[in-house]
Write a protein that holds these residues in place. Structure first.
Motif, PDB file in Angstrom:
ATOM      1  N   GLY A   1      51.666  44.530  38.892  1.00  0.00           N
ATOM      2  CA  GLY A   1      50.631  45.166  39.701  1.00  0.00           C
ATOM      3  C   GLY A   1      50.608  46.672  39.548  1.00  0.00           C
ATOM      4  N   LEU A   2      51.782  47.298  39.438  1.00  0.00           N
ATOM      5  CA  LEU A   2      51.861  48.743  39.273  1.00  0.00           C
ATOM      6  C   LEU A   2      51.514  49.177  37.849  1.00  0.00           C
ATOM      7  N   ALA A   3      51.711  48.267  36.893  1.00  0.00           N
ATOM      8  CA  ALA A   3      51.497  48.623  35.483  1.00  0.00           C
ATOM      9  C   ALA A   3      50.056  48.457  35.039  1.00  0.00           C
ATOM     10  N   THR A   4      49.237  47.789  35.857  1.00  0.00           N
ATOM     11  CA  THR A   4      47.835  47.558  35.481  1.00  0.00           C
ATOM     12  C   THR A   4      46.912  48.091  36.570  1.00  0.00           C
ATOM     13  N   THR A   5      45.663  48.282  36.198  1.00  0.00           N
ATOM     14  CA  THR A   5      44.658  48.756  37.143  1.00  0.00           C
ATOM     15  C   THR A   5      43.312  48.125  36.802  1.00  0.00           C
TER      16      THR A   5
END
Length: 258
Positions: free
Chosen positions: A50-54
């Motif tokens: 979740g933190l690595a993608t947007t």
């Protein structure tokens, strides 16, 4: 004489009952530790993905397929750091095996949990490749298969020790083939690796469960709670690895790609 025989039978029965009760407690601890490790891995993988993608292209630093990567995503998925993340869990497993006798039980348990979290980081990339629904479905199928295989290993009267060497040789062969396929990128070889991986880790699940049980029965009379505690942690690690690898190889067959 009959009285002595009766007393002896009662004493033997009591000792057997204590061992059975201890074995249940030991196996419950093994499965409990393994379950906590799985939760840590799943939570870490989901959170890191979740933190690595947007979903906002304006915030993206790079793109892989339909996935937009943040700066963290670029660092762990698209830089040389990805090789460190890929092989770090394997190095930690060997280190754990070498250090287990020197670690306290509390330190060994903390090491296992740290390993599970690191494995979550390593596996977080599956959320970029496969749909969330297929990951959940494959996890459920893996859990059912694992439970059945582990139950068989625990209850069967058949001695599975003869399969140990064969299965470990299979694991070494799989690791070598997977490293080679990193460079070859052969779909046919990947399919063969996945098929063999499912069979090998299905066998290891039953074998490791029986081995954990037999190890306890062989050492229960020693009364060394520290040793038995670390044996439970090692058993949890073995079954954890069996589950993770079974899941990953099944995902290659059943996972729907993004």
């Amino acid at each position: 004489m009959a009285d002595y025989q009766t007393i002896g039978s009662v004493g033997a029965g009591a000792r057997a009952g204590q061992i059975d009760q201890g074995l249940r407690a030991h196996m419950n601890k093994v499965y409990g530790l393994m379950s906590v490790g799985m939760l840590l891995t799943g939570a870490a993988a989901w959170a890191i993905a979740g933190l690595a993608t947007t979903t906002d292209p304006s915030l993206a630093q790079a793109q892989i397929g339909d996935q937009y990567l943040t700066s963290l995503g670029v660092a762990i998925y698209a830089s040389p750091l990805k090789w460190v993340i890929m092989f770090a869990p394997l190095i930690m497993v060997f280190a754990f095996g070498a250090l287990i006798n020197k670690l306290s039980m509390a330190s060994a348990q903390l090491f296992f949990y740290a390993y599970a979290a690191l494995m979550g980081l390593s596996l977080s990339s599956i959320f970029l490749v496969f749909t969330g629904a297929s990951i959940a479905q494959t996890f459920l199928i893996t859990a059912i298969a694992f439970a059945a295989l582990s139950l068989y290993g625990y209850t069967t009267k058949k001695n599975l020790s003869g399969f140990g060497t064969f299965l470990m040789m299979g694991v070494i062969g799989l690791v070598v083939a997977m490293i080679v396929n990193i460079f070859l990128q052969s779909p046919a070889l990947m399919f063969a690796i996945s098929a063999l991986g499912v069979l090998i880790f299905a066998g290891l699940t039953a074998y490791d469960t029986q081995n954990i049980k037999n190890t306890y029965l062989q050492h229960a009379h020693m009364g060394d709670s520290e040793w038995l505690g670390k044996a439970a942690i090692m058993g949890a690690l073995q079954l954890y690895l069996d589950f993770i690898n079974l899941f990953m190889f099944l995902l290659q067959f059943m996972g729907n790609r993004e």
